[in-house]
Design a protein around this motif. Sequence first.
Motif, PDB file in Angstrom:
ATOM      1  N   GLY A 476       0.781  -1.190   0.241  1.00  0.00           N
ATOM      2  CA  GLY A 476       0.457  -0.233   0.197  1.00  0.00           C
ATOM      3  C   GLY A 476       1.511   1.388   0.311  1.00  0.00           C
ATOM      4  N   LEU A 477       2.116   1.251   0.828  1.00  0.00           N
ATOM      5  CA  LEU A 477       2.979   2.904   0.936  1.00  0.00           C
ATOM      6  C   LEU A 477       3.833   2.404  -0.265  1.00  0.00           C
ATOM      7  CD1 LEU A 477       3.084   4.381   3.544  1.00  0.00           C
ATOM      8  CD2 LEU A 477       4.586   2.744   4.706  1.00  0.00           C
ATOM      9  N   SER A 478       3.752   1.472  -0.303  1.00  0.00           N
ATOM     10  CA  SER A 478       4.738   1.827  -2.313  1.00  0.00           C
ATOM     11  C   SER A 478       4.119   2.278  -3.402  1.00  0.00           C
ATOM     12  CB  SER A 478       4.882   0.424  -2.955  1.00  0.00           C
ATOM     13  OG  SER A 478       3.915  -0.193  -3.352  1.00  0.00           O
ATOM     14  N   HIS A 479       2.690   3.301  -2.896  1.00  0.00           N
ATOM     15  CA  HIS A 479       2.693   4.176  -3.903  1.00  0.00           C
ATOM     16  C   HIS A 479       2.405   5.573  -4.082  1.00  0.00           C
ATOM     17  CE1 HIS A 479      -0.830   6.256  -6.840  1.00  0.00           C
ATOM     18  NE2 HIS A 479      -1.546   4.755  -6.859  1.00  0.00           N
ATOM     19  N   PRO A 480       3.327   5.938  -5.196  1.00  0.00           N
ATOM     20  CA  PRO A 480       3.686   6.921  -5.536  1.00  0.00           C
ATOM     21  C   PRO A 480       2.638   8.434  -4.467  1.00  0.00           C
ATOM     22  CG  PRO A 480       3.515   6.497  -7.607  1.00  0.00           C
ATOM     23  CD  PRO A 480       3.154   5.337  -6.441  1.00  0.00           C
ATOM     24  N   ASP A 502       6.266  -5.640  11.040  1.00  0.00           N
ATOM     25  CA  ASP A 502       7.837  -6.342  11.371  1.00  0.00           C
ATOM     26  C   ASP A 502       8.385  -4.540  10.911  1.00  0.00           C
ATOM     27  OD1 ASP A 502      10.450  -6.418  11.013  1.00  0.00           O
ATOM     28  OD2 ASP A 502      10.139  -8.659   9.288  1.00  0.00           O
ATOM     29  N   TRP A 503       8.840  -4.425  11.912  1.00  0.00           N
ATOM     30  CA  TRP A 503       9.182  -2.783  12.303  1.00  0.00           C
ATOM     31  C   TRP A 503      10.601  -2.937  11.238  1.00  0.00           C
ATOM     32  CZ3 TRP A 503       6.045   1.091  12.949  1.00  0.00           C
ATOM     33  CH2 TRP A 503       4.383   0.590  13.387  1.00  0.00           C
ATOM     34  N   GLU A 504      11.438  -3.955  11.361  1.00  0.00           N
ATOM     35  CA  GLU A 504      12.863  -3.618  10.849  1.00  0.00           C
ATOM     36  C   GLU A 504      12.548  -3.478   9.455  1.00  0.00           C
ATOM     37  OE1 GLU A 504      15.911  -3.082  11.097  1.00  0.00           O
ATOM     38  OE2 GLU A 504      16.141  -3.249   9.294  1.00  0.00           O
ATOM     39  N   ARG A 505      11.445  -4.040   8.569  1.00  0.00           N
ATOM     40  CA  ARG A 505      10.944  -4.185   7.705  1.00  0.00           C
ATOM     41  C   ARG A 505      10.324  -2.561   6.891  1.00  0.00           C
ATOM     42  NH1 ARG A 505       7.566  -8.624   5.372  1.00  0.00           N
ATOM     43  NH2 ARG A 505       8.210  -7.807   3.123  1.00  0.00           N
ATOM     44  N   ILE A 506       9.642  -1.984   7.881  1.00  0.00           N
ATOM     45  CA  ILE A 506       8.910  -0.850   7.790  1.00  0.00           C
ATOM     46  C   ILE A 506       9.786   0.496   8.140  1.00  0.00           C
ATOM     47  CG2 ILE A 506       7.110   1.121   8.716  1.00  0.00           C
ATOM     48  CD1 ILE A 506       5.711  -2.178   7.758  1.00  0.00           C
ATOM     49  N   PHE A 507      10.547   0.402   8.493  1.00  0.00           N
ATOM     50  CA  PHE A 507      11.958   1.357   8.793  1.00  0.00           C
ATOM     51  C   PHE A 507      12.647   1.089   7.775  1.00  0.00           C
ATOM     52  CE2 PHE A 507      11.364   0.923  13.167  1.00  0.00           C
ATOM     53  CZ  PHE A 507      10.478   1.914  13.797  1.00  0.00           C
ATOM     54  N   GLU A 512      14.412   4.090   2.451  1.00  0.00           N
ATOM     55  CA  GLU A 512      14.538   3.555   1.421  1.00  0.00           C
ATOM     56  C   GLU A 512      13.783   4.119   0.349  1.00  0.00           C
ATOM     57  OE1 GLU A 512      15.341   0.655  -1.905  1.00  0.00           O
ATOM     58  OE2 GLU A 512      14.907   0.183  -0.087  1.00  0.00           O
ATOM     59  N   HIS A 513      12.408   4.897   0.492  1.00  0.00           N
ATOM     60  CA  HIS A 513      11.601   5.419  -0.104  1.00  0.00           C
ATOM     61  C   HIS A 513      10.978   6.838  -0.043  1.00  0.00           C
ATOM     62  CE1 HIS A 513      12.209   1.310  -1.448  1.00  0.00           C
ATOM     63  NE2 HIS A 513      11.824   1.617  -2.779  1.00  0.00           N
ATOM     64  N   LYS A 540      16.433   8.866  11.060  1.00  0.00           N
ATOM     65  CA  LYS A 540      16.024   9.885   9.810  1.00  0.00           C
ATOM     66  C   LYS A 540      14.626   9.594   9.420  1.00  0.00           C
ATOM     67  CE  LYS A 540      19.851  12.325  10.599  1.00  0.00           C
ATOM     68  NZ  LYS A 540      19.731  13.165  12.563  1.00  0.00           N
ATOM     69  N   ILE A 541      14.194   8.351   9.757  1.00  0.00           N
ATOM     70  CA  ILE A 541      12.575   8.191   9.307  1.00  0.00           C
ATOM     71  C   ILE A 541      11.431   9.403   9.340  1.00  0.00           C
ATOM     72  CG2 ILE A 541      10.447   7.147   9.421  1.00  0.00           C
ATOM     73  CD1 ILE A 541      12.812   4.749   9.976  1.00  0.00           C
TER      74      ILE A 541
END
Length: 590
Positions: A476-480, A502-507, A512-513, A540-541
């Motif tokens: 869902g979050l990958s949509h521009p 899975d916070w590691e993956r979310i962070f 990155e994006h 720095k998110i």
Amino acid sequence: MTNTEITRLLRQIAAAYSITDEKKYRFQIIAYQKAADNIESIHTEITDLYREGKLKTLPGIGASMQNYLQELCETGQVKHFEEVLATIPEAVYPLLDIPSFGPKKAYKLVTAFQLASPENVMQDVMSLAKKGKIAPLAGFGEKSQSDIIRALEEYALGKTKTARMVLPYANELAEKIVAYLKKSPDVLHVSPLGSLRRKRETVGDIDMAVATNHPAEVLTYFTQYPGLERVIEKGDRTSSIIVSSGKQIDLMVQPPEAFGSLLQHFTGSKAHNVHLREYALTKRLSLSEYGIRKKDDPEKKLTQYATEEAFYQALELDWIPPEIREDTGEIELARDKTLPKLLELKDMKGDFHIHPSYPIEPSHDMGRDSMETMLDKAISLNYEYLGFSEHHPSTGNHTKEQIMNILIKRKEYIDKLKEKYNKNIRIFSLLEIDIQPNGNLAMDDDALALLDGAIVSIHSGFSMDKQQITDRILKGLSHPKAKILAHPTGRLLNQRAGYEVDWERIFAFCEEHHKALEINASPLRLDLSDILVREAVKRKIPLFIDTDSHAVDQMELMEYGVSVARRGWATKDDIVNALPYNEVVEWFNK
DNA sequence: GCCGTTTTCGGCCCGACTGTTTTCAGTCG
């Protein structure tokens, strides 16, 4: 095995050691309790930390404890733990959950009456007490027997060692007590302390400090509170009462010239105070709520401090904001004069999660107040900008064409508002969009194209497992157009736990994006939690603090989100909606 | 059992209050 079960187990080990030989195992007991405290305060499951090889990163977990936890994760039990636990009758352990019951008392009762059943031990003790069989025991008496009956009754009614209030409820209760205390001419200052002052997401007891030259009068006055249910204790310096809602209020008093050390002591946290006192000992100073004594002074003369700043200054430390007094490195930075300048409410320049009453025929609940009303409120809060983010039009009740018509009309409406309000406040046009179970956003691209950006969130399918729900969020979050993940755990404090992520993956994905996480300021949500905020800040998110307001008065709840951000060590540079308008526009377009 | 801006060995926060005691044990924060 969950963290709750693990902390319970560690506390049982500490209790078993206390019963076996408190002196001999004194420091093991402390170590097990500390380990339990620390595990209680993290939001990652121990089993996950084990899988990721990160057990050793936990404070209070050394080589031995690491091995035990590893064994626990691999085999479901620990040989050493089983051996220690087996030295004590198992009926002791359930009693430890009852307030006023410690290891010694529980053990005495269980052994004196040979209580063998952990399932029935509460009823057994209750019936023994009611038959008057406990009072004759050595170390017990009539009073302690009736205290046991009351403790068991209150426990059955849900008053446990862990029942906690959400912040607005705690604030309201504290304000009533403050107002009452201020009516006494003997009360010079009064201040709510403890976890309420540290702005923890939930609060157990209300702690209150009073500066007075007449402690006895103040303590007596306190125990005459109109909403009193009963007095738990009353001494020369402190008193505790239960009020009619069943909540406990603790009061401590000091003369005004020692009020600073009292504020420091009673604000906590316990871990902060213990560490601070250990740190002071390295300078040969002994700290207490009364002040500071020099260890090497033969007279042990007490130096008092009227303010907290002076107290910390005496230790050559910068004053530490209450929100970060959790012993997670703040004392060292205060020593080095490098504490961060934490975000403040006045730094907030806007709010992006706002549900007005615009007739959007939404998928979920609609707001109560008009866009104009909410804009006026935002202006009164000195905001530079406001983002509207209603739930999208329901997909079940509309065709795609109908949805587009609604959203085009909405865009025209907002464009007019932008013109009208141009001089006073800027407007962002967003929507809060469901991430569907398959990870797709509930709106099509042509609908999304009408927006400055989208807040995305999960409102259904909470029972999916951790990896599935993480996949779903990231898709869902990958949509521009998806810029912000709202209330990212779905929890409701004291009501539901939320979903596992899975916070590691979310962070990593957000890093990155260029995606942001929301700190939801609604005091029932307050997610991201403080601990995850700290991690996000380190990495720095980008973070937003939003009120998720469905009515205009809820826009004032921003302070709760700011508190969470402060507990997560955020500065104003870490929060997107603390940036000036132009930089926010840039952020959305990046 | 943990931990390090004196230390990898030798320390480990500091106090209030109650009930059952006659000097203290137990619980709590």
